[in-house]
Design a protein around this motif. Structure first.
Motif, PDB file in Angstrom:
ATOM      1  N   THR A  45       9.262  -2.384  -2.915  1.00 50.87           N
ATOM      2  CA  THR A  45      10.210  -3.342  -3.476  1.00 50.87           C
ATOM      3  C   THR A  45       9.439  -4.428  -4.224  1.00 50.87           C
ATOM      4  N   PRO A  46      10.022  -4.977  -5.267  1.00 51.97           N
ATOM      5  CA  PRO A  46       9.313  -5.986  -6.061  1.00 51.97           C
ATOM      6  C   PRO A  46       8.970  -7.247  -5.267  1.00 51.97           C
ATOM      7  N   GLU A  47       9.728  -7.534  -4.225  1.00 51.59           N
ATOM      8  CA  GLU A  47       9.472  -8.730  -3.428  1.00 51.59           C
ATOM      9  C   GLU A  47       8.150  -8.656  -2.661  1.00 51.59           C
ATOM     10  N   TYR A  57      -0.071  -0.641  -8.476  1.00 50.49           N
ATOM     11  CA  TYR A  57       0.301   0.441  -7.563  1.00 50.49           C
ATOM     12  C   TYR A  57       1.822   0.633  -7.542  1.00 50.49           C
ATOM     13  N   ALA A  58       2.577  -0.465  -7.506  1.00 47.79           N
ATOM     14  CA  ALA A  58       4.035  -0.374  -7.437  1.00 47.79           C
ATOM     15  C   ALA A  58       4.606   0.309  -8.675  1.00 47.79           C
ATOM     16  N   LEU A  59       4.078  -0.021  -9.850  1.00 51.30           N
ATOM     17  CA  LEU A  59       4.564   0.615 -11.078  1.00 51.30           C
ATOM     18  C   LEU A  59       4.175   2.087 -11.117  1.00 51.30           C
ATOM     19  N   ARG A 124      14.064  -8.887 -10.891  1.00 53.53           N
ATOM     20  CA  ARG A 124      13.231  -8.867  -9.677  1.00 53.53           C
ATOM     21  C   ARG A 124      11.810  -8.405 -10.003  1.00 53.53           C
ATOM     22  N   TRP A 125      11.668  -7.430 -10.914  1.00 51.91           N
ATOM     23  CA  TRP A 125      10.337  -6.957 -11.307  1.00 51.91           C
ATOM     24  C   TRP A 125       9.628  -7.979 -12.184  1.00 51.91           C
ATOM     25  N   ILE A 126      10.376  -8.713 -12.994  1.00 48.44           N
ATOM     26  CA  ILE A 126       9.768  -9.784 -13.805  1.00 48.44           C
ATOM     27  C   ILE A 126       9.204 -10.860 -12.890  1.00 48.44           C
TER      28      ILE A 126
END
Length: 178
Positions: A45-47, A57-59, A124-126
């Protein structure tokens, strides 16, 4: 049609064109993830993102969980090469860099999602990108040189003539690099 119906029967859905396409897409994604050995990649999650390494890693995880679609397909869905150049996209999915700006991040998110990315999810990703780059880390850091007014003051230049062709009687004058 029997194969399509068997896929959808397990999901409890009615048989229509959208359901068939969605079911086939989900099966393609799972087959592609199995082929690439990324079934164990978990959704982030972006948080939870607080550093640029975690954002990279998340992307990458988002890309892999989408079945690692071809880069040109991602670029086309993102809005084209002006928003998301192929070279930048390749560097993002190989965890070498993060998107250069929020516009490129949103283009990436739209490119990897098969449904239109909603504004709240993109926001949220920004925020995650802002957190990741707020520690002084960035994918592009412009070089600041005190007292430099133009780019020529930053780049080195030759002051002596180039003499590599002197044996043939060729001599060039002073040249500038850049």
């Amino acid at each position: 049609m029997q194969f399509h119906y068997a896929i959808l029967q397990n999901r409890g859905r009615t048989l229509d064109e959208f359901s068939i396409k969605e079911g086939l897409r989900d099966r393609w994604i799972m087959a592609r993830r199995e082929e690439r050995g990324t079934l164990e990649v978990e959704k982030i999650t972006p948080e939870k993102v607080i550093s640029s390494d975690e954002l990279k890693y998340a992307l990458w995880a988002l890309y892999e969980r989408a079945g690692a679609p071809p880069l040109r397909a991602v670029q086309a869905r993102s809005g084209g090469e002006m928003l998301l150049p192929l070279s930048s996209l390749a560097r993002i999915v190989s965890q070498q860099t993060i998107p250069a700006d929020n516009q490129q991040l949103i283009a990436f998110l739209r490119g990897i999602s098969f449904v239109r990315a909603n504004k709240r999810w993109c926001d949220r990703w920004i925020e995650a990108r802002i957190r990741a780059t707020s520690l002084g880390e960035s994918s592009y850091v412009p070089k600041f040189v005190p007292g430099a007014r133009r780019i020529e003051h930053i780049r080195p230049h030759r002051t002596k003539p180039w003499t590599a062709g002197a044996a043939r009687g060729i001599q060039l004058g002073a040249t500038r690099v850049g």
